[in-house]
Design a protein around this motif. Structure first.
Motif, PDB file in Angstrom:
ATOM      1  N   LEU A   9      -8.118  -7.818  -0.029  1.00  0.00           N
ATOM      2  CA  LEU A   9      -8.886  -8.626  -0.975  1.00  0.00           C
ATOM      3  C   LEU A   9      -7.951  -9.315  -1.982  1.00  0.00           C
ATOM      4  N   GLU A  10      -6.925  -8.590  -2.415  1.00  0.00           N
ATOM      5  CA  GLU A  10      -5.972  -9.162  -3.383  1.00  0.00           C
ATOM      6  C   GLU A  10      -5.182 -10.305  -2.738  1.00  0.00           C
ATOM      7  N   SER A  11      -4.800 -10.086  -1.481  1.00  0.00           N
ATOM      8  CA  SER A  11      -4.075 -11.135  -0.769  1.00  0.00           C
ATOM      9  C   SER A  11      -4.965 -12.376  -0.605  1.00  0.00           C
TER      10      SER A  11
ATOM     11  N   SER B  20       7.493   0.678  -5.136  1.00  0.00           N
ATOM     12  CA  SER B  20       6.195   0.272  -5.695  1.00  0.00           C
ATOM     13  C   SER B  20       6.386  -0.785  -6.771  1.00  0.00           C
ATOM     14  N   ILE B  21       5.365  -1.606  -6.886  1.00  0.00           N
ATOM     15  CA  ILE B  21       5.434  -2.797  -7.739  1.00  0.00           C
ATOM     16  C   ILE B  21       4.228  -2.790  -8.674  1.00  0.00           C
ATOM     17  N   SER B  22       4.460  -3.188  -9.912  1.00  0.00           N
ATOM     18  CA  SER B  22       3.365  -3.174 -10.898  1.00  0.00           C
ATOM     19  C   SER B  22       2.352  -4.272 -10.573  1.00  0.00           C
TER      20      SER B  22
ATOM     21  N   LEU C 219      -1.081   6.974   8.189  1.00  0.00           N
ATOM     22  CA  LEU C 219      -2.414   6.387   8.374  1.00  0.00           C
ATOM     23  C   LEU C 219      -2.381   4.853   8.366  1.00  0.00           C
ATOM     24  N   LYS C 220      -1.396   4.294   7.685  1.00  0.00           N
ATOM     25  CA  LYS C 220      -1.342   2.844   7.504  1.00  0.00           C
ATOM     26  C   LYS C 220      -0.799   2.113   8.732  1.00  0.00           C
ATOM     27  N   GLY C 221      -0.260   2.845   9.683  1.00  0.00           N
ATOM     28  CA  GLY C 221       0.138   2.236  10.960  1.00  0.00           C
ATOM     29  C   GLY C 221       1.321   1.290  10.879  1.00  0.00           C
TER      30      GLY C 221
ATOM     31  N   GLY D 247       0.827  -1.215   0.000  1.00  0.00           N
ATOM     32  CA  GLY D 247       0.000   0.000   0.000  1.00  0.00           C
ATOM     33  C   GLY D 247       0.850   1.248   0.000  1.00  0.00           C
ATOM     34  N   ARG D 248       0.167   2.395   0.075  1.00  0.00           N
ATOM     35  CA  ARG D 248       0.905   3.648   0.155  1.00  0.00           C
ATOM     36  C   ARG D 248       1.644   3.689   1.489  1.00  0.00           C
ATOM     37  N   ILE D 249       2.815   4.338   1.502  1.00  0.00           N
ATOM     38  CA  ILE D 249       3.525   4.464   2.781  1.00  0.00           C
ATOM     39  C   ILE D 249       3.117   5.798   3.394  1.00  0.00           C
TER      40      ILE D 249
HETATM   41  N1  UDP Z   1      -0.599  -1.147  -5.074  1.00  0.00           N
HETATM   42  C1  UDP Z   1       0.109  -1.415  -6.243  1.00  0.00           C
HETATM   43  N2  UDP Z   1       1.482  -1.336  -6.203  1.00  0.00           N
HETATM   44  C2  UDP Z   1       2.150  -0.987  -5.077  1.00  0.00           C
HETATM   45  C3  UDP Z   1       1.424  -0.731  -3.894  1.00  0.00           C
HETATM   46  C4  UDP Z   1       0.053  -0.820  -3.926  1.00  0.00           C
HETATM   47  O1  UDP Z   1      -0.473  -1.734  -7.288  1.00  0.00           O
HETATM   48  O2  UDP Z   1       3.383  -0.904  -5.119  1.00  0.00           O
HETATM   49  C5  UDP Z   1      -2.069  -1.234  -5.088  1.00  0.00           C
HETATM   50  C6  UDP Z   1      -2.593  -2.399  -4.265  1.00  0.00           C
HETATM   51  O3  UDP Z   1      -2.455  -3.587  -4.984  1.00  0.00           O
HETATM   52  C7  UDP Z   1      -4.034  -1.964  -4.036  1.00  0.00           C
HETATM   53  C8  UDP Z   1      -3.914  -0.450  -3.964  1.00  0.00           C
HETATM   54  O4  UDP Z   1      -2.637  -0.091  -4.486  1.00  0.00           O
HETATM   55  O5  UDP Z   1      -4.830  -2.319  -5.148  1.00  0.00           O
HETATM   56  C9  UDP Z   1      -4.016   0.053  -2.546  1.00  0.00           C
HETATM   57  O6  UDP Z   1      -5.357   0.038  -2.186  1.00  0.00           O
HETATM   58  P1  UDP Z   1      -5.850  -0.049  -0.684  1.00  0.00           P
HETATM   59  O7  UDP Z   1      -7.337  -0.050  -0.714  1.00  0.00           O
HETATM   60  O8  UDP Z   1      -5.195  -1.206   0.018  1.00  0.00           O
HETATM   61  O9  UDP Z   1      -5.283   1.274  -0.018  1.00  0.00           O
HETATM   62  P2  UDP Z   1      -5.556   2.824  -0.363  1.00  0.00           P
HETATM   63  O10 UDP Z   1      -4.457   3.256  -1.276  1.00  0.00           O
HETATM   64  O11 UDP Z   1      -6.882   2.927  -1.038  1.00  0.00           O
HETATM   65  O12 UDP Z   1      -5.506   3.503   0.943  1.00  0.00           O
END
Ligand code: UDP
Length: 396
Positions: free
Chosen positions: A311-313, A281-283, A228-230, A223-225
């Protein structure tokens, strides 16, 4: 049907996990291209920016119109004062192209402000998805900083939109109770997951793809760093897990220098440098190998309106441990597909990580249950519900 989708700060082609780009960007690109296959044409209006090097790949199926509206480098908290320029840019485009729209679909409060102005000009219905709501975020996240206008605007947008889409009943209740919106105007339509992209792969095969050691135990964050993500709590938990071979992989862009530095300092203080990998970040295509290489996935956020990474996990057959906040209880079935943390308890996080690392059988059973649950959240379901809502609003 022709729809104007407004996403002021969220260019859907930006690499998710980077600055201000995450679940919402993924949602918009998925929804726009899937609705197109259903015969719904979508023009996506987003703000001109200077982040070309962060665009993930070509998305030929998406028609994106970049609107010049103020300083392209400004971040989302400063955009509000330029929204009138954005509205003007959209109106100019539609009259230049002689293009009319039957429906406006707005994402995030900034786009909601724009959508209400466009509704007045075009006299067409507006659907708004807030993605996060300031009032709920504030209740859960003590370090929240945002535009002062946001709360007031979210109320106005809620009352003036023809329909509001939320991802969980938790948000629906908040909007009803705090903004006085009729329940019939709010639809709970959770996003889907791409089950073709995210699916179980043998763990050793996945690890070979990303050159991860075979014999280690891996905890994954995606996710984003952002504070909020703790993630600080996850680092503290890791420091108290006494298995030499346990590593944490953090996937997400390193643009938030303040938060990255704060986390790196915690790693030094807790002597974790060898155990934590900041991957960047990863595609989308590579991500499935990371989910499948992990023993478990953790999302210790202060607040999440949904949590797509969970959900993806799950779709990859892996259990998640996440905070019991926002929309997360709607994706994790506690003790069945993973664990939910009451009050973001550190002790409980340590305990649950240890359970999943030590009890392989339980972890695999939960992973299978998670995959099964994810299968019920295929994109087709969400797209059908969206289509029905679009039809209902435009046939009035
Ligand atoms: N994601 C991605 N590449 C990364 C990091 C995150 O494609 O390097 C995607 C992740 O797979 C997910 C989304 O970013 O689909 C993050 O969504 P999430 O609802 O978990 O967090 P949000 O960004 O909405 O707070």
């Amino acid at each position: 049907m022709k729809v104007a989708l407004i996403s002021v700060h969220g260019d859907p082609t930006l690499q998710a996990g980077g600055k201000d780009a995450g679940g919402m960007n993924i949602y918009i690109r998925e929804v726009a291209h899937r609705l197109k296959s259903e015969g719904i044409e979508i023009d996506i209006f987003t703000r001109e920016h200077n982040r070309q090097e962060e665009l993930e790949e070509e998305f030929e199926a998406l028609n994106i119109i970049y609107i010049n509206a103020g300083d392209p480098d400004i971040d989302k908290t400063g955009i509000f004062s330029d929204l009138d320029k954005f509205v003007e840019g959209v109106l100019n485009y539609s009259s230049r192209q002689n293009q009319s729209y039957e429906l406006i679909y707005a994402h995030y409060w900034l786009s909601g402000v724009v959508a209400i102005e466009l509704k007045n000009a075009w006299n067409v219905p507006v659907i708004t998805s807030f993605h996060t709501i300031q009032g709920i975020k504030k209740e859960n996240f003590p370090f929240n900083k945002d535009n002062q206008e946001r709360e007031k605007q979210e109320r106005i947008i809620s009352l003036q939109s023809d329909s509001i889409i939320v991802w969980s009943s938790h948000e629906k209740k908040f909007i009803e109770q705090n903004f006085g919106v009729k329940p019939s105007k709010i639809s709970v339509i959770p996003p889907g997951v791409d089950l073709d992209l995210f699916h179980p792969i043998n763990i050793q095969e996945a690890r070979r793809k990303i050159q991860m050691q075979e014999r280690i135990r891996t905890i994954l964050y995606v996710g984003r760093i952002e504070r909020l993500k703790g993630l600080d709590m996850l680092l503290k938990a890791l420091s108290q897990i006494h298995h030499e071979d346990t590593f944490l992989y953090i996937i997400g862009g390193m643009y938030n220098v303040e938060e990255v530095n704060r986390l790196k300092k915690i790693c030094i203080d807790l002597n974790l440098n060898e155990k934590v990998h900041f991957i960047g970040s990863i595609s989308r295509k590579q991500l499935k190998y990371y989910y499948n290489s992990a023993d478990l996935h953790v999302l210790p956020s202060y607040y999440e309106s949904f949590g797509l990474s969970v959900l993806e996990s799950a779709a990859c057959g892996k259990p998640s441990i996440a905070s019991k906040v926002g929309g997360l209880p709607s994706i994790i079935r506690d003790n069945e597909t993973g664990f939910l943390l009451e009050q973001r308890s550190l002790d409980s996080l340590i305990k649950k990580i240890e359970i999943l690392l030590n009890d392989k059988e339980l972890s695999e059973t939960m992973g299978r249950a998670a995959r099964k649950q994810a299968e019920n959240l295929d994109w087709d379901i969400a797209i059908n519900q969206l289509k029905n809502l679009f039809d209902k609003l435009t046939s009035k």
